[in-house]
Design a protein around this motif. Structure first.
Motif, PDB file in Angstrom:
ATOM      1  N   LEU A 152       0.848  -1.186   0.000  1.00 46.63           N
ATOM      2  CA  LEU A 152       0.000   0.000   0.000  1.00 46.63           C
ATOM      3  C   LEU A 152       0.886   1.239   0.000  1.00 46.63           C
ATOM      4  O   LEU A 152       1.809   1.357   0.815  1.00 46.63           O
ATOM      5  CB  LEU A 152      -0.914  -0.009   1.220  1.00 46.63           C
ATOM      6  CG  LEU A 152      -1.959   1.106   1.346  1.00 46.63           C
ATOM      7  CD1 LEU A 152      -2.906   1.106   0.152  1.00 46.63           C
ATOM      8  CD2 LEU A 152      -2.755   0.934   2.640  1.00 46.63           C
ATOM      9  N   ARG A 153       0.589   2.147  -0.897  1.00 48.13           N
ATOM     10  CA  ARG A 153       1.411   3.356  -1.027  1.00 48.13           C
ATOM     11  C   ARG A 153       0.498   4.545  -1.313  1.00 48.13           C
ATOM     12  O   ARG A 153      -0.341   4.503  -2.223  1.00 48.13           O
ATOM     13  CB  ARG A 153       2.425   3.185  -2.161  1.00 48.13           C
ATOM     14  CG  ARG A 153       3.324   4.396  -2.415  1.00 48.13           C
ATOM     15  CD  ARG A 153       4.184   4.120  -3.646  1.00 48.13           C
ATOM     16  NE  ARG A 153       5.082   5.220  -3.974  1.00 48.13           N
ATOM     17  CZ  ARG A 153       6.329   5.328  -3.557  1.00 48.13           C
ATOM     18  NH1 ARG A 153       6.840   4.384  -2.763  1.00 48.13           N
ATOM     19  NH2 ARG A 153       7.094   6.347  -3.917  1.00 48.13           N
ATOM     20  N   LEU A 179      -2.702   0.139  -4.328  1.00 42.05           N
ATOM     21  CA  LEU A 179      -2.813  -1.146  -3.643  1.00 42.05           C
ATOM     22  C   LEU A 179      -2.358  -2.226  -4.615  1.00 42.05           C
ATOM     23  O   LEU A 179      -2.976  -2.440  -5.659  1.00 42.05           O
ATOM     24  CB  LEU A 179      -4.246  -1.395  -3.189  1.00 42.05           C
ATOM     25  CG  LEU A 179      -4.523  -2.737  -2.506  1.00 42.05           C
ATOM     26  CD1 LEU A 179      -3.739  -2.854  -1.194  1.00 42.05           C
ATOM     27  CD2 LEU A 179      -6.021  -2.915  -2.251  1.00 42.05           C
ATOM     28  N   THR A 180      -1.281  -2.909  -4.255  1.00 42.62           N
ATOM     29  CA  THR A 180      -0.713  -3.942  -5.115  1.00 42.62           C
ATOM     30  C   THR A 180      -0.844  -5.298  -4.437  1.00 42.62           C
ATOM     31  O   THR A 180      -0.578  -5.434  -3.231  1.00 42.62           O
ATOM     32  CB  THR A 180       0.766  -3.653  -5.397  1.00 42.62           C
ATOM     33  OG1 THR A 180       0.876  -2.361  -6.005  1.00 42.62           O
ATOM     34  CG2 THR A 180       1.363  -4.698  -6.333  1.00 42.62           C
ATOM     35  N   GLY A 181      -1.235  -6.301  -5.223  1.00 40.22           N
ATOM     36  CA  GLY A 181      -1.300  -7.661  -4.694  1.00 40.22           C
ATOM     37  C   GLY A 181      -2.648  -8.059  -4.157  1.00 40.22           C
ATOM     38  O   GLY A 181      -2.789  -9.127  -3.558  1.00 40.22           O
ATOM     39  N   ALA A 182      -3.674  -7.237  -4.345  1.00 34.62           N
ATOM     40  CA  ALA A 182      -4.988  -7.584  -3.807  1.00 34.62           C
ATOM     41  C   ALA A 182      -5.656  -8.673  -4.641  1.00 34.62           C
ATOM     42  O   ALA A 182      -6.181  -9.651  -4.121  1.00 34.62           O
ATOM     43  CB  ALA A 182      -5.881  -6.344  -3.766  1.00 34.62           C
ATOM     44  N   SER A 183      -5.635  -8.497  -5.965  1.00 32.72           N
ATOM     45  CA  SER A 183      -6.195  -9.492  -6.889  1.00 32.72           C
ATOM     46  C   SER A 183      -7.609  -9.911  -6.492  1.00 32.72           C
ATOM     47  O   SER A 183      -7.914 -11.100  -6.335  1.00 32.72           O
ATOM     48  CB  SER A 183      -5.276 -10.717  -6.977  1.00 32.72           C
ATOM     49  OG  SER A 183      -4.013 -10.355  -7.480  1.00 32.72           O
ATOM     50  N   ALA A 188       0.602  -2.478   6.402  1.00 36.31           N
ATOM     51  CA  ALA A 188       1.649  -1.465   6.489  1.00 36.31           C
ATOM     52  C   ALA A 188       1.798  -0.786   5.136  1.00 36.31           C
ATOM     53  O   ALA A 188       1.413  -1.344   4.100  1.00 36.31           O
ATOM     54  CB  ALA A 188       2.957  -2.100   6.921  1.00 36.31           C
ATOM     55  N   GLY A 189       2.358   0.417   5.149  1.00 33.60           N
ATOM     56  CA  GLY A 189       2.480   1.121   3.883  1.00 33.60           C
ATOM     57  C   GLY A 189       3.450   2.275   3.924  1.00 33.60           C
ATOM     58  O   GLY A 189       4.145   2.511   4.918  1.00 33.60           O
ATOM     59  N   THR A 190       3.461   2.999   2.821  1.00 28.49           N
ATOM     60  CA  THR A 190       4.372   4.124   2.633  1.00 28.49           C
ATOM     61  C   THR A 190       3.570   5.353   2.225  1.00 28.49           C
ATOM     62  O   THR A 190       2.606   5.258   1.461  1.00 28.49           O
ATOM     63  CB  THR A 190       5.395   3.805   1.529  1.00 28.49           C
ATOM     64  OG1 THR A 190       6.137   2.650   1.904  1.00 28.49           O
ATOM     65  CG2 THR A 190       6.352   4.972   1.313  1.00 28.49           C
ATOM     66  N   PHE A 231       4.189   3.631   7.712  1.00 31.58           N
ATOM     67  CA  PHE A 231       3.214   3.437   8.776  1.00 31.58           C
ATOM     68  C   PHE A 231       2.890   1.952   8.885  1.00 31.58           C
ATOM     69  O   PHE A 231       2.852   1.244   7.880  1.00 31.58           O
ATOM     70  CB  PHE A 231       1.940   4.255   8.503  1.00 31.58           C
ATOM     71  CG  PHE A 231       1.318   4.013   7.162  1.00 31.58           C
ATOM     72  CD1 PHE A 231       0.392   2.997   6.968  1.00 31.58           C
ATOM     73  CD2 PHE A 231       1.669   4.811   6.064  1.00 31.58           C
ATOM     74  CE1 PHE A 231      -0.189   2.779   5.724  1.00 31.58           C
ATOM     75  CE2 PHE A 231       1.098   4.590   4.808  1.00 31.58           C
ATOM     76  CZ  PHE A 231       0.171   3.571   4.645  1.00 31.58           C
ATOM     77  N   PRO A 232       2.663   1.445  10.106  1.00 31.26           N
ATOM     78  CA  PRO A 232       2.399   0.012  10.296  1.00 31.26           C
ATOM     79  C   PRO A 232       0.970  -0.389   9.977  1.00 31.26           C
ATOM     80  O   PRO A 232       0.698  -1.560   9.723  1.00 31.26           O
ATOM     81  CB  PRO A 232       2.722  -0.223  11.764  1.00 31.26           C
ATOM     82  CG  PRO A 232       2.461   1.100  12.416  1.00 31.26           C
ATOM     83  CD  PRO A 232       2.844   2.135  11.400  1.00 31.26           C
ATOM     84  N   ASN A 233       0.044   0.564  10.004  1.00 26.26           N
ATOM     85  CA  ASN A 233      -1.366   0.281   9.723  1.00 26.26           C
ATOM     86  C   ASN A 233      -2.091   1.607   9.510  1.00 26.26           C
ATOM     87  O   ASN A 233      -1.516   2.681   9.709  1.00 26.26           O
ATOM     88  CB  ASN A 233      -2.018  -0.522  10.859  1.00 26.26           C
ATOM     89  CG  ASN A 233      -1.819   0.120  12.220  1.00 26.26           C
ATOM     90  OD1 ASN A 233      -2.130   1.302  12.418  1.00 26.26           O
ATOM     91  ND2 ASN A 233      -1.284  -0.629  13.174  1.00 26.26           N
ATOM     92  N   TYR A 234      -3.349   1.523   9.124  1.00 25.85           N
ATOM     93  CA  TYR A 234      -4.099   2.745   8.824  1.00 25.85           C
ATOM     94  C   TYR A 234      -4.300   3.604  10.064  1.00 25.85           C
ATOM     95  O   TYR A 234      -4.270   4.847   9.975  1.00 25.85           O
ATOM     96  CB  TYR A 234      -5.457   2.415   8.195  1.00 25.85           C
ATOM     97  CG  TYR A 234      -6.237   3.668   7.855  1.00 25.85           C
ATOM     98  CD1 TYR A 234      -5.943   4.392   6.703  1.00 25.85           C
ATOM     99  CD2 TYR A 234      -7.233   4.146   8.702  1.00 25.85           C
ATOM    100  CE1 TYR A 234      -6.629   5.565   6.393  1.00 25.85           C
ATOM    101  CE2 TYR A 234      -7.925   5.316   8.398  1.00 25.85           C
ATOM    102  CZ  TYR A 234      -7.613   6.022   7.255  1.00 25.85           C
ATOM    103  OH  TYR A 234      -8.290   7.188   6.966  1.00 25.85           O
TER     104      TYR A 234
END
Length: 603
Positions: free
Chosen positions: A30-31, A50-54, A153-155, A181-184
């Motif tokens: 997540l970025r 969002l990458t990899g959700a598919s 987690a995200g950037t 960040f570790p989570n929203y």
């Protein structure tokens, strides 16, 4: 048999490796990217990848409220131009499925890219703001989250407007204007100040504290940092630890402003730019610092059970805001006293004034502290002309209850323990050991553990009820007596607040049970004349001074442009004005408790 088992185990191990490799290869990422190419238009541009959700579809949701400010603010109302594409920049169909959720039909695309604009032009610590001078971001009003990925987690990459060279936030930096960040929850709870603001620093107990100061002000940086350091040190002594590795203050110095909002390792403060010029104003700002900083423990870590994990889509109800906000208000004054910024007499004046304010509010007899907490969502931030008659603030009532609870603990333990011990116990038991929030029943149980006796009556009558406490039964413990200066005065009261607008004297507030209330005066009435003579505010004061209880005033008013005469019976002025007096010949125990409460040295 051994070789067969070994073969099966090898297959299982290879399968595990393949599963592990597959999971790692397709783990979600997540970025967010935040930009502001035309800040004078007040639009932030937000992109989320969002990458990899598919998945067949992904729902992106904008929160409706900001934790710490208990009102549904409908942040989605400021969102415009929502668009979605896949990893090859191909448009994806999207639709809005409710007031704050956009569904993107991703068709199992490996990457979902959404972009939208947010209009940000509301000056407050609870919302976001952008203009040609700076940008301020409060996460829940800017960042949507993909549902089901709240723990991802995200950037965050920030692209400041050209010429802006600073981004201050509690988020962890991994490069210039790049944060993780570790989570929203952490992303949403870490405001950002973006611009060319000065950043000052100080250290408290080995922890670096940063202070971003937006806007000009008549503050002295060296003095202010030294005093903020002292305030934070005293606050830290209550619980006994600083549970973080860095803390950030974002201060907005405005022409008019006041208030703050707490976050896990930061806070935003809004104040008047000229408040630092007088000792009273300066100490008021330090009190704001103390209040929001104490939230670092009380509410951000030691929290009511419903306040985390947050549901960003609806109200999160609790009956404990009188603890989270009210007892924090108690400590903001107490921290200033312990730090030496106010004298014992100044502190007692603040306590007496606070009690007077609560007892002079008619709503104090209508709404309890716990009910005020629970109904914050529909009442506290939505004041009406009748709020004073129907409500009591969980800030002010909780502050008074904190004072009384402290006195009860001091009395029950003969001065050995105080409210500090209760707060430390709660922090260690629920935040550190059980890693969860607490209920009012558990807070009561802890108070009983510290005092050593039942607290049924206290919580029944004063927390869940609206009874008037026997204040002197508490304060005599410290050799003090609370005295109402107006108790023996036999003068008439008015009970209505008025103000001039467009040359007219208009009624703005009418207190329940007052002369104006009983005589039928309404909010928005224009007072034209009294006893046949035109009046202004000064005339009303003079007229009251010339009458006695039991007299009747003939008041000519215009109500919706219709003229009418009201007969106002003058009742006794019941306004309370408390102050403390020391009792004669206090005992050694009373002296001990007085000194402990008011941080007076025995030397």
């Amino acid at each position: 048999m051994f070789q067969q088992k070994r073969f099966k185990l090898s297959l299982l191990f290879l399968l595990f490796l393949c599963i592990g490799h597959t999971t790692a290869a397709f783990a979600a990422e997540l970025r967010y990217t935040l930009s502001m190419p035309e800040p004078y238009t007040h639009y932030f541009k937000v992109e989320a990848d969002l990458t990899g959700a598919s998945k067949k579809y992904v729902d992106f949701t904008m929160p409706v409220w900001a934790p710490g400010s208990y009102l549904v603010r409908e942040f989605a109302k400021n969102v415009e131009s929502f668009k979605a594409t896949d990893g090859s920049n191909k448009n994806l169909r999207s639709e809005k499925i409710d007031k704050n959720t956009w569904r993107v039909y991703s068709n199992k695309a490996s990457t979902v890219h959404v972009a939208y604009d947010v209009y940000a032009f509301e000056v407050s610590v609870r919302t976001s703001f952008l203009d040609a001078s700076h940008g301020y971001v409060n996460g829940t009003s800017i960042f949507m989250y993909p549902e089901g990925y709240e723990q991802q987690a995200g950037t965050l990459v920030v692209k400041p407007y050209k010429g802006w060279d600073k981004v201050t936030t509690g988020l962890k930096s991994t490069g210039q204007f790049t944060f993780t960040f570790p989570n929203y929850d952490i992303l949403a709870d870490s405001p950002l100040e973006i611009g060319n603001h000065p950043v000052y620093t100080f250290t408290t107990n080995g922890i670096k504290h940063e202070v971003a100061m937006y806007g000009e002000g008549n503050y002295n940086p060296e003095r202010l940092m030294a005093d903020m350091q002292k305030v934070t040190e005293e606050a830290g002594k209550v619980i006994g630890e600083l549970p973080l590795d860095r803390y950030v203050f974002i201060v907005h110095n405005l022409t008019r402003g006041g208030g703050g909002l707490e976050h896990l390792n930061s806070t935003t403060l809004e104040t008047s730019r000229w408040i630092y010029g007088t000792e009273a104003g300066y100490h008021s700002f330090l009190g704001l610092v103390a209040h929001e900083y104490f939230h670092l423990w009380n509410v951000k870590r030691l929290r009511p059970l419903p306040l985390g994990p947050f549901n960003y889509n609806q109200e999160n109800y609790t009956d404990l805001l009188w603890v989270s906000e009210g007892i924090t208000s108690y400590y903001s004054n107490m921290i200033l006293r312990r730090a030496g910024y106010i004298t014992p007499q100044n502190y007692l004046e603040r306590v007496a004034s606070g009690i007077s304010g609560v007892e002079n509010t008619p709503g104090n007899k209508v709404q309890s502290a716990s009910e005020s907490s629970y109904d914050a969502w529909i009442k506290y931030y939505r004041h009406t002309e009748n709020s004073n008659n129907a409500e009591i603030s969980y800030y002010s009532k909780g502050d008074v209850l904190g004072v009384l609870l402290n006195m009860e603990i001091l009395k029950s333990t003969k001065g050995e323990k105080s409210l500090d011990d209760l707060m430390r116990y709660m922090y260690n038991r629920y935040y550190k050991q059980q890693k969860r929030g607490f209920t009012q029943a558990e807070f009561k149980e802890a108070a009983e553990k510290i005092t050593g006796h039942s607290m049924d009556a206290f919580f029944r009558d004063y927390v869940d009820g609206t009874d008037t406490p026997d204040y002197n039964a508490y304060f005599e413990t410290a050799g003090l007596r609370l005295v109402n200066e107006n108790e023996n005065q036999q003068v008439p009261g008015w009970g209505a607040a008025t103000a001039f607008a467009d040359g007219r004297l208009l009624v703005r507030l009418v207190n329940r049970g007052s002369s104006a209330w009983e005589g039928g005066l309404n909010v928005n009435d224009e007072i034209v004349a009294v006893d046949g003579y035109r009046v202004d505010n000064n005339d009303l004061t003079r007229i009251l001074s010339e009458h006695k209880i039991g007299d009747t005033l003939s008041v000519l008013v215009a109500r919706d442009n219709k003229m009418m005469t009201l007969q106002i019976p003058l009742l006794k002025d019941e306004t309370i004005r408390y102050h403390f007096e020391q009792i004669a010949n206090p005992s050694e125990l009373q002296k001990k408790i007085y000194n402990k409460w008011l941080a007076v040295s025995n030397s």
